[in-house]
Design an enzyme around this catalytic site. Sequence first.
Site, short mmCIF file in Angstrom:
data_model
loop_
_atom_site.label_atom_id
_atom_site.label_comp_id
_atom_site.label_asym_id
_atom_site.label_seq_id
_atom_site.Cartn_x
_atom_site.Cartn_y
_atom_site.Cartn_z
N GLY A 39 -7.68 -3.17 0.96
CA GLY A 39 -8.00 -2.12 -0.02
C GLY A 39 -7.15 -2.29 -1.28
O GLY A 39 -7.61 -2.03 -2.38
N GLY A 40 -5.93 -2.77 -1.09
CA GLY A 40 -5.05 -3.00 -2.24
C GLY A 40 -5.14 -4.43 -2.75
O GLY A 40 -4.41 -4.81 -3.67
N GLY A 48 0.82 -1.22 0.00
CA GLY A 48 0.00 0.00 0.00
C GLY A 48 0.85 1.26 0.00
O GLY A 48 2.08 1.21 0.10
N SER A 49 0.18 2.39 -0.07
CA SER A 49 0.90 3.66 -0.22
C SER A 49 1.68 4.03 1.05
O SER A 49 2.75 4.64 0.95
CB SER A 49 -0.07 4.78 -0.61
OG SER A 49 -1.09 4.89 0.35
N GLU A 73 -1.11 -10.78 3.27
CA GLU A 73 -0.88 -9.93 4.45
C GLU A 73 -1.25 -10.68 5.72
O GLU A 73 -0.56 -10.59 6.75
CB GLU A 73 -1.70 -8.64 4.33
CG GLU A 73 -1.18 -7.73 3.22
CD GLU A 73 -2.06 -6.53 2.94
OE1 GLU A 73 -1.55 -5.57 2.37
OE2 GLU A 73 -3.25 -6.56 3.29
N ALA A 104 -3.25 -0.19 6.97
CA ALA A 104 -4.61 -0.74 7.11
C ALA A 104 -5.58 0.27 6.52
O ALA A 104 -5.26 1.44 6.34
CB ALA A 104 -4.94 -0.99 8.58
N ASP A 105 -6.77 -0.22 6.24
CA ASP A 105 -7.83 0.67 5.74
C ASP A 105 -8.65 1.24 6.88
O ASP A 105 -9.14 2.37 6.79
CB ASP A 105 -8.73 -0.11 4.76
CG ASP A 105 -7.92 -0.61 3.59
OD1 ASP A 105 -7.32 0.21 2.88
OD2 ASP A 105 -7.83 -1.84 3.41
N LYS A 165 -8.05 6.83 9.69
CA LYS A 165 -8.38 5.40 9.60
C LYS A 165 -8.84 4.79 10.93
O LYS A 165 -9.21 3.63 10.99
CB LYS A 165 -7.19 4.63 9.04
CG LYS A 165 -6.91 5.01 7.60
CD LYS A 165 -5.70 4.33 7.08
CE LYS A 165 -5.57 4.58 5.58
NZ LYS A 165 -4.38 3.95 5.03
C1 5RP Z 1 -3.52 -3.59 1.02
C2 5RP Z 1 -3.82 -3.10 2.38
C3 5RP Z 1 -3.26 -1.78 2.77
O1 5RP Z 1 -2.57 -1.92 3.96
C4 5RP Z 1 -4.39 -0.81 2.98
O2 5RP Z 1 -5.19 -0.78 1.81
C5 5RP Z 1 -3.88 0.58 3.30
O3 5RP Z 1 -3.30 1.13 2.17
P1 5RP Z 1 -2.72 2.60 2.13
O4 5RP Z 1 -1.49 2.61 2.98
O5 5RP Z 1 -2.46 2.84 0.67
O6 5RP Z 1 -3.78 3.54 2.65
O7 5RP Z 1 -4.48 -3.72 3.17
O8 5RP Z 1 -4.15 -4.82 0.75
#
Ligand code: 5RP
Length: 221
Positions: free
Chosen positions: A96-97, A29-30, A103, A83-84, A121
Amino acid sequence: MDQDQKKVRVAEVAASKLSDGIVLGVGTGSTVNKFLEIANLSQFRLKGVVSSSNATTEILRNQNIFAEEPNAFDLIDLYIDGADESTIHGHLIKGGGGALTREKILAQYAREFICIIDDSKLVDVLGAFPLPIEVIPMASSLVAKRMISLGGQPQLREGFITDNGNLILDVYNLKILNPIEMEVVINQIPGVVTAGIFGKRGADKLLIAYADSIKEIGINV
Ligand code: 5RP
């Protein structure tokens, strides 16, 4: 401070947790990407690095770091991932990714799981973020029906295939009052690879970026 700057700040603090001689697990993720930009992993003498997705493996490869299979190690000393959504108890929604299954495997392998998020979040109840569920393609209708009966509104993530060759259902409008119980219920539906609820194995530590500070919360289980 915008969300991007918060991600940088929390990534810096996560990078300060690294040391020589460990097996490091890297999420997706970002926020994790910021961590990888900042941490300069090659300055450490890591025992090994494992990755939760092809995307992260590619970033590591560009830094001349070879990601190994988790099977090569007895455990991961430290797993760093975003995490989302997160509760203050370290229960998470992830995926989310779309990398939720790998994971979850790395989190399970980890002695310590540090989750890096910004304050947007943090929630009281999981579920405002649509819950990702990885499903085997032939079971997507079955799982969708079961999720409707559990009160959710599933939507197939269009044009997306996971690193494991499966599909993602994003389930809207679930109020996940008991993450540990809900994780078990969903994971028992035939065809579900895993739900993006990290309830039974949540984070051990939350690093949360606020506009003017980073809060570190240890979870006692
Ligand atoms: C990917 C994930 C990420 O940890 C989650 O989507 C958070 O991403 P970001 O750091 O881009 O907000 O679970 O599967």
